[in-house]
Motif scaffolding. Structure first.
Motif, PDB file in Angstrom:
ATOM      1  N   SER A   1     -51.362  42.963 -16.630  1.00  0.00           N
ATOM      2  CA  SER A   1     -51.514  44.398 -16.356  1.00  0.00           C
ATOM      3  C   SER A   1     -52.831  44.936 -16.915  1.00  0.00           C
ATOM      4  O   SER A   1     -53.461  45.794 -16.300  1.00  0.00           O
ATOM      5  CB  SER A   1     -50.325  45.193 -16.894  1.00  0.00           C
ATOM      6  N   LEU A   2     -53.273  44.420 -18.045  1.00  0.00           N
ATOM      7  CA  LEU A   2     -54.575  44.831 -18.587  1.00  0.00           C
ATOM      8  C   LEU A   2     -55.712  44.354 -17.690  1.00  0.00           C
ATOM      9  O   LEU A   2     -56.695  45.074 -17.470  1.00  0.00           O
ATOM     10  CB  LEU A   2     -54.758  44.308 -20.010  1.00  0.00           C
TER      11      LEU A   2
ATOM     12  N   TYR B   1     -46.729  29.682 -30.649  1.00  0.00           N
ATOM     13  CA  TYR B   1     -45.521  29.458 -31.449  1.00  0.00           C
ATOM     14  C   TYR B   1     -44.366  30.365 -31.024  1.00  0.00           C
ATOM     15  O   TYR B   1     -43.305  30.321 -31.620  1.00  0.00           O
ATOM     16  CB  TYR B   1     -45.824  29.659 -32.938  1.00  0.00           C
ATOM     17  N   HIS B   2     -44.587  31.191 -29.991  1.00  0.00           N
ATOM     18  CA  HIS B   2     -43.545  32.104 -29.523  1.00  0.00           C
ATOM     19  C   HIS B   2     -42.613  31.390 -28.555  1.00  0.00           C
ATOM     20  O   HIS B   2     -42.977  30.394 -27.943  1.00  0.00           O
ATOM     21  CB  HIS B   2     -44.165  33.313 -28.831  1.00  0.00           C
ATOM     22  N   ASP B   3     -41.425  31.972 -28.380  1.00  0.00           N
ATOM     23  CA  ASP B   3     -40.487  31.399 -27.418  1.00  0.00           C
ATOM     24  C   ASP B   3     -40.934  31.749 -25.996  1.00  0.00           C
ATOM     25  O   ASP B   3     -41.878  32.518 -25.787  1.00  0.00           O
ATOM     26  CB  ASP B   3     -39.064  31.868 -27.696  1.00  0.00           C
ATOM     27  N   ALA B   4     -40.241  31.197 -25.012  1.00  0.00           N
ATOM     28  CA  ALA B   4     -40.636  31.360 -23.609  1.00  0.00           C
ATOM     29  C   ALA B   4     -40.624  32.822 -23.172  1.00  0.00           C
ATOM     30  O   ALA B   4     -41.514  33.269 -22.443  1.00  0.00           O
ATOM     31  CB  ALA B   4     -39.725  30.532 -22.714  1.00  0.00           C
ATOM     32  N   ALA B   5     -39.623  33.575 -23.621  1.00  0.00           N
ATOM     33  CA  ALA B   5     -39.540  34.993 -23.229  1.00  0.00           C
ATOM     34  C   ALA B   5     -40.729  35.770 -23.772  1.00  0.00           C
ATOM     35  O   ALA B   5     -41.315  36.608 -23.077  1.00  0.00           O
ATOM     36  CB  ALA B   5     -38.233  35.597 -23.725  1.00  0.00           C
ATOM     37  N   ARG B   6     -41.106  35.506 -24.989  1.00  0.00           N
ATOM     38  CA  ARG B   6     -42.242  36.197 -25.615  1.00  0.00           C
ATOM     39  C   ARG B   6     -43.565  35.800 -24.941  1.00  0.00           C
ATOM     40  O   ARG B   6     -44.442  36.633 -24.750  1.00  0.00           O
ATOM     41  CB  ARG B   6     -42.270  35.861 -27.105  1.00  0.00           C
TER      42      ARG B   6
ATOM     43  N   SER C   1     -44.779  47.481 -30.895  1.00  0.00           N
ATOM     44  CA  SER C   1     -44.447  47.737 -29.506  1.00  0.00           C
ATOM     45  C   SER C   1     -45.025  46.646 -28.621  1.00  0.00           C
ATOM     46  O   SER C   1     -46.156  46.219 -28.801  1.00  0.00           O
ATOM     47  CB  SER C   1     -45.023  49.086 -29.084  1.00  0.00           C
ATOM     48  N   ARG C   2     -44.252  46.197 -27.672  1.00  0.00           N
ATOM     49  CA  ARG C   2     -44.691  45.144 -26.764  1.00  0.00           C
ATOM     50  C   ARG C   2     -44.809  45.687 -25.348  1.00  0.00           C
ATOM     51  O   ARG C   2     -44.528  44.991 -24.383  1.00  0.00           O
ATOM     52  CB  ARG C   2     -43.688  43.990 -26.797  1.00  0.00           C
ATOM     53  N   SER C   3     -45.188  46.950 -25.221  1.00  0.00           N
ATOM     54  CA  SER C   3     -45.276  47.552 -23.898  1.00  0.00           C
ATOM     55  C   SER C   3     -46.364  48.621 -23.885  1.00  0.00           C
ATOM     56  O   SER C   3     -46.883  49.004 -24.917  1.00  0.00           O
ATOM     57  CB  SER C   3     -43.937  48.175 -23.512  1.00  0.00           C
TER      58      SER C   3
ATOM     59  N   LYS D   1     -43.833  34.877 -21.784  1.00  0.00           N
ATOM     60  CA  LYS D   1     -43.818  35.532 -20.472  1.00  0.00           C
ATOM     61  C   LYS D   1     -44.222  36.998 -20.614  1.00  0.00           C
ATOM     62  O   LYS D   1     -44.995  37.534 -19.816  1.00  0.00           O
ATOM     63  CB  LYS D   1     -42.422  35.419 -19.858  1.00  0.00           C
ATOM     64  N   GLU D   2     -43.690  37.642 -21.638  1.00  0.00           N
ATOM     65  CA  GLU D   2     -44.030  39.036 -21.916  1.00  0.00           C
ATOM     66  C   GLU D   2     -45.528  39.188 -22.176  1.00  0.00           C
ATOM     67  O   GLU D   2     -46.174  40.102 -21.662  1.00  0.00           O
ATOM     68  CB  GLU D   2     -43.226  39.498 -23.127  1.00  0.00           C
ATOM     69  N   ALA D   3     -46.096  38.281 -22.953  1.00  0.00           N
ATOM     70  CA  ALA D   3     -47.532  38.315 -23.252  1.00  0.00           C
ATOM     71  C   ALA D   3     -48.347  38.130 -21.980  1.00  0.00           C
ATOM     72  O   ALA D   3     -49.360  38.804 -21.773  1.00  0.00           O
ATOM     73  CB  ALA D   3     -47.886  37.245 -24.280  1.00  0.00           C
TER      74      ALA D   3
END
Length: 106
Positions: free
Chosen positions: A58-59, A43-48, A7-9, A50-52
């Motif tokens: 938020s944390l 090594y993640h793409d731009a969307a990943r 889960s990424r949320s 941004k999500e991180a």
């Protein structure tokens, strides 16, 4: 990648109970997504990425709400000898802290 299927949320479950005698109760359970280290996400793409960054923000906002709420409580405590100042708790800093605001003010 171990996080590919995780889960990424954040998840929030709120359970309210209303008893026949008028008493009420509420419990809020929160499962926060884990923070992302910059080294792990390079090594993640731009969307990943941004999500991180949004997860980490938020944390951080949650941590700041906890910290400022503690400062408020310290000033309200009997025997506090320091100068009392207005302490603003930044509940509006993220969606997560807006949802959890009532947990802090009770």
């Amino acid at each position: 990648d171990i996080n590919a299927s995780s889960s990424r949320s954040h998840s929030v479950l709120r359970i309210s109970v209303h008893l026949e005698d008028g008493r009420r109760g509420r419990i809020t359970l929160v499962d926060c997504a884990g923070s992302e280290r910059k080294e792990d996400s390079m090594y993640h793409d731009a969307a990943r990425r941004k999500e991180a960054a949004e997860i980490n923000a938020s944390l951080y906002a949650l941590r700041e709400c906890i910290r400022f709420r503690r400062l408020q409580k310290e000033q309200e405590a009997p025997g506090f000898e320091g100068k009392k100042q207005h302490v603003h708790v930044p509940y509006r800093s993220s969606c997560l802290t807006r949802v959890l605001m009532e947990c802090f003010v009770m």
